[in-house]
Write a protein that holds these residues in place. Structure first.
Motif, PDB file in Angstrom:
ATOM      1  N   ALA A 275      37.406  37.520  33.773  1.00 18.73           N
ATOM      2  CA  ALA A 275      36.949  39.348  34.108  1.00 18.73           C
ATOM      3  C   ALA A 275      37.554  40.382  34.469  1.00 18.73           C
ATOM      4  O   ALA A 275      37.433  41.449  33.833  1.00 18.73           O
ATOM      5  N   LEU A 276      38.260  40.137  35.886  1.00 27.57           N
ATOM      6  CA  LEU A 276      38.993  41.062  35.736  1.00 27.57           C
ATOM      7  C   LEU A 276      40.151  41.751  35.317  1.00 27.57           C
ATOM      8  O   LEU A 276      40.367  43.276  35.065  1.00 27.57           O
ATOM      9  N   LEU A 277      40.965  40.954  34.613  1.00 32.36           N
ATOM     10  CA  LEU A 277      42.063  41.206  33.968  1.00 32.36           C
ATOM     11  C   LEU A 277      41.885  41.255  32.062  1.00 32.36           C
ATOM     12  O   LEU A 277      42.674  42.889  32.595  1.00 32.36           O
ATOM     13  N   ASP A 278      40.844  41.418  32.034  1.00 30.16           N
ATOM     14  CA  ASP A 278      40.294  42.447  30.985  1.00 30.16           C
ATOM     15  C   ASP A 278      39.016  43.620  30.690  1.00 30.16           C
ATOM     16  O   ASP A 278      38.904  44.113  30.051  1.00 30.16           O
ATOM     17  N   GLY A 279      38.879  43.986  32.131  1.00 27.23           N
ATOM     18  CA  GLY A 279      38.322  45.468  32.285  1.00 27.23           C
ATOM     19  C   GLY A 279      36.720  44.848  32.153  1.00 27.23           C
ATOM     20  O   GLY A 279      36.167  46.062  32.398  1.00 27.23           O
TER      21      GLY A 279
END
Length: 312
Positions: free
Chosen positions: A61-65
């Motif tokens: 979730a962090l990496l995909d914004g």
């Protein structure tokens, strides 16, 4: 700026610790609930792999914004760096000790011979077997209220208990306002805790300056150094969070102290190493150098004694 904050799944503990920490950020936040494999799979930690099962969904979730910041129980974090992700803060550690939650207010010493004690942690299971070979250790999973009910029954009726006690992290009980359920606090001499237990980790996307600034004041240098030393042992022995391995470090009296213990899963053997580093200052760079030093020395001692094979 409003920064979405990822909580480690829907369970009450994840939300409680995320909300408490997010209240100290320098921006208003939106809490985003994300369910992880560790939240839904009730298999033992050894069966589902342990490492990363409470973390991967948040990092995705962090990496995909979808979120800008992720809050984790730090003991759940894999020791390897995650590409594109930065450990922006390690919050001041809550009491890291384990707590016994038993029926009828029993202390650990008062548990009867053959008492059934529940835990999902191989490290706790090994420690229980070392301290009390007479106990029957039962593997359990579930959220904190579910595990408490196994020993103390339903919160309202007191019915439904099928164990004599369970062992839980005191930090989690405190964050949920359930510390009154503890009937005994287990000392760190006989029950040293898992690497980074009681600490919260704050991750952001690499080079996200705005998120780093928002969470900066929650970073606690002494806690970061202590858990870095503990996790150095974990990585040095190539052990996952489900390994029967304890490591506890603290900064006190101008020194960084570390004790690490590896256990045979059945409690038949244990190997220990303790080291200290005299600090010239409490600057972050000095603290991190101390963490590397004591961690590496503990790993060398344990490896020489055969700890890597013991914990497997």
């Amino acid at each position: 700026m409003s920064a979405p904050i990822a909580a480690a799944g829907a369970p009450a503990l994840a939300l409680a610790q995320t909300r408490a920490l997010a209240a100290r950020f320098s921006v208003e936040v939106e809490i985003v609930e994300i369910t992880t494999q560790g939240d839904t799979d009730r298999s033992s930690l050894q069966q589902i792999g342990g490492t990363g099962v409470f973390v991967s969904a948040l990092r995705d979730a962090l990496l995909d914004g979808r979120v800008d910041v992720a809050v984790h129980s730090m003991k759940d974090l894999p020791t390897a760096d995650a590409p594109g992700i930065e450990l922006a803060a390690v919050a001041k550690r809550e009491d890291s000790r384990d707590a016994l939650c038993a029926r009828d207010g029993l202390s650990f010493a008062e548990l009867p011979d053959g008492a059934k004690v529940g835990t999902g942690s191989p490290r706790r299971a090994a420690q229980l077997r070392v301290a009390r070979p007479d106990l029957e250790v039962v593997d359990i999973r579930g959220n904190v209220p579910t595990r408490l009910a196994r020993a103390q029954g339903d919160a309202e009726t007191g019915e439904g208990a099928d164990l004599d006690a369970v062992v839980l992290a005191l930090a989690g009980l405190k964050r949920l306002g359930l510390e009154g359920a503890a009937t005994d606090i287990l000392d760190l001499v006989d029950f040293p805790t898992a690497p980074a237990q009681g600490a919260l980790a704050v991750e952001i996307r690499m080079d996200d300056a705005a998120a780093r600034s928002a969470v900066a004041k929650t970073d606690h240098a002494s806690t970061r150094a202590a858990v870095a030393a503990e996790r150095r042992v974990l990585s040095g022995l190539e052990a996952g969070c489900a390994a029967p391995l304890a490591a506890h470090a603290e900064v006190a009296d101008g020194m960084l102290f570390l004790t690490a213990i590896a256990y045979a899963p059945d409690g038949s053997r244990k190997l220990a190493a303790s080291h200290a580093y005299t600090l010239d200052s409490t600057k972050p760079a000095e603290l991190q150098a101390a963490a590397v030093d004591v961690g590496d020395r503990a790993v060398a001692d344990l490896m020489e004694a055969g700890a890597a094979e013991l914990i497997r």
